[in-house]
Design an enzyme around this catalytic site. Structure first.
Site, PDB file in Angstrom:
ATOM      1  N   ALA A   1      89.059  23.261  25.585  1.00 39.38           N
ATOM      2  CA  ALA A   1      89.477  22.048  24.870  1.00 39.38           C
ATOM      3  C   ALA A   1      90.166  22.356  23.543  1.00 39.38           C
ATOM      4  O   ALA A   1      90.929  21.544  23.035  1.00 39.38           O
ATOM      5  CB  ALA A   1      88.258  21.159  24.624  1.00 39.38           C
ATOM      6  N   LYS A   2      89.888  23.521  22.979  1.00 36.07           N
ATOM      7  CA  LYS A   2      90.474  23.945  21.694  1.00 36.07           C
ATOM      8  C   LYS A   2      90.311  22.882  20.620  1.00 36.07           C
ATOM      9  O   LYS A   2      91.218  22.650  19.824  1.00 36.07           O
ATOM     10  CB  LYS A   2      91.952  24.320  21.858  1.00 36.07           C
ATOM     11  CG  LYS A   2      92.211  25.470  22.841  1.00 36.07           C
ATOM     12  CD  LYS A   2      93.622  26.013  22.735  1.00 36.07           C
ATOM     13  CE  LYS A   2      93.901  27.148  23.692  1.00 36.07           C
ATOM     14  NZ  LYS A   2      93.951  26.763  25.111  1.00 36.07           N
ATOM     15  N   ARG A   3      89.158  22.245  20.553  1.00 35.04           N
ATOM     16  CA  ARG A   3      88.936  21.214  19.545  1.00 35.04           C
ATOM     17  C   ARG A   3      88.598  21.826  18.184  1.00 35.04           C
ATOM     18  O   ARG A   3      88.067  22.942  18.116  1.00 35.04           O
ATOM     19  CB  ARG A   3      87.802  20.278  19.977  1.00 35.04           C
ATOM     20  CG  ARG A   3      88.118  19.468  21.235  1.00 35.04           C
ATOM     21  CD  ARG A   3      89.267  18.498  20.989  1.00 35.04           C
ATOM     22  NE  ARG A   3      89.531  17.629  22.118  1.00 35.04           N
ATOM     23  CZ  ARG A   3      90.484  17.814  23.040  1.00 35.04           C
ATOM     24  NH1 ARG A   3      91.292  18.844  22.960  1.00 35.04           N
ATOM     25  NH2 ARG A   3      90.645  16.950  24.026  1.00 35.04           N
TER      26      ARG A   3
ATOM     27  N   THR B   1      85.965  25.865  24.261  1.00 34.36           N
ATOM     28  CA  THR B   1      86.729  26.617  23.261  1.00 34.36           C
ATOM     29  C   THR B   1      86.985  25.720  22.050  1.00 34.36           C
ATOM     30  O   THR B   1      87.178  24.513  22.195  1.00 34.36           O
ATOM     31  CB  THR B   1      88.084  27.109  23.817  1.00 34.36           C
ATOM     32  OG1 THR B   1      88.864  25.981  24.214  1.00 34.36           O
ATOM     33  CG2 THR B   1      87.888  28.027  25.013  1.00 34.36           C
TER      34      THR B   1
ATOM     35  N   ASP C   1      97.585  23.795  21.312  1.00 33.59           N
ATOM     36  CA  ASP C   1      97.232  24.485  22.549  1.00 33.59           C
ATOM     37  C   ASP C   1      98.454  25.261  23.019  1.00 33.59           C
ATOM     38  O   ASP C   1      99.514  25.162  22.414  1.00 33.59           O
ATOM     39  CB  ASP C   1      96.782  23.454  23.603  1.00 33.59           C
ATOM     40  CG  ASP C   1      95.749  24.011  24.560  1.00 33.59           C
ATOM     41  OD1 ASP C   1      96.054  25.012  25.240  1.00 33.59           O
ATOM     42  OD2 ASP C   1      94.645  23.449  24.629  1.00 33.59           O
TER      43      ASP C   1
END
EC number: 4.1.1.23
Lengths: 210, 210
Positions: free
Chosen positions: A28-30, A54, B32
């Site tokens: 999710a790369k939050r 992630t 992202d």
């Protein structure tokens, strides 16, 4: 998200279809301020019930803490990513504790300091073998999530040599497009299954030396 | 996201309810790899049709490009954020073009270099007045999105003095919790409207000196 509310439904149904014995990690790369991060963490780790996620480090500790507080989930912090633009900031030389270190090394060091629940890992791209090797030597006990095999061109053999610990462990090697888009149309499922099996066999082949 | 698929539906309906003459900025903080960023950009800037979006810089240029390519949308790059943990990485001293610069300054500088469509801005928290002032002097033409007024304690008067250009412009001052949670229950809408009006009047009061 590109599919709007249906996207979430599909994601949620997909997560439910995955047997519980398999590990799910939401890429999710939050990384947001505290109360928003808390809501993201709840959505991904409670609602979807993923085993890992992630997260992006730029906002610092308090943006990651709501994730880290899920002690039985794996929290993978973006460190040295597989994409081309990753050099823009991650490879800047910084002054850190009296030493010159790349920004990605500072991220790795802070991640290891924040790891009181032993649930933190690093995202290190398979396209960055030199840094992968360096990070593995510096952090022998941290799990690494390693994207970039397949579509992005990372080498599997080198990744296993550089990214695993002396027992051939602690490297979660992921492939997305190489498997998802192996074949299209009605052959999609068959193609994806074959690509995944091939990759599994290749990983186990290279791990034999351990 | 915390509300699952309903969340997207509510967000989408909210966006539709906002009159077109008002500007909408999605504080999504996305960042992202290329193809995923492209999908996020489409969801937020096409589907929801927001006028602007916030993005996170850690992955570098190619993660932001799909957003920047929307030439008539405002792309706000996280630079010096309002939260406490923002010092963890943003205030690291780095070596950049032969000079010592904080990481947030490098982000600002790269943002200005990537600004060929003049649609890029910076996110600078109102809790960081010193950096806000410094950034405004260095980048007189970049729009700043300034959170941190209200619940997070940023000072409105100082923010207008330090964050606007000599004409009292180019600062988008935002408040979320201070307005959203002004009153609860059936008084929610009334409370939010009053809080927003009060803030608007205060902003215009301080802008009078320009």
């Amino acid at each position: 998200e590109a599919l709007g509310k249906q996207g979430w439904e599909i994601l949620s149904e997909t997560c439910e279809l995955i047997p519980r014995e398999l590990i799910t990690i939401a890429d999710a790369k939050r990384g947001d301020i505290g109360n928003t991060s808390k809501a993201y963490a709840r959505a991904i780790l409670d609602e979807l019930d993923c085993d890992g996620v992630t997260v992006s480090p730029y906002l610092g500790y308090d943006s990651l803490e709501p994730f880290i507080e899920y002690q039985d989930k794996g929290i993978f912090i973006l460190c040295r990513t597989s994409n081309q633009g990753s050099t823009d900031f991650q490879m800047l030389k910084t002054e850190y504790l009296g030493q010159k270190r790349f920004l990605y090394e500072v991220v790795a060091d802070k991640a290891s300091l924040w790891n009181r629940y032993e649930n933190i890992g690093l995202v290190v791209g398979a396209t960055q073998q030199e840094e992968l090797k360096k990070l593995r030597l510096s952090y022998p006990k941290l799990p690494f999530l390693i994207p970039g095999i397949g579509a992005q061109g990372g080498d599997l053999k080198a990744t296993i040599e550089n990214g695993t610990n002396p027992n051939g462990e602690l490297a979660i090697i992921c492939a997305s497009r190489g498997i998802l888009y192996a074949r299209s149309g009605s052959e999609f499922a068959q193609g994806a299954a074959e690509a995944a099996e091939q990759m599994r066999d290749a990983i186990n082949h290279y791990r034999k030396r351990f």
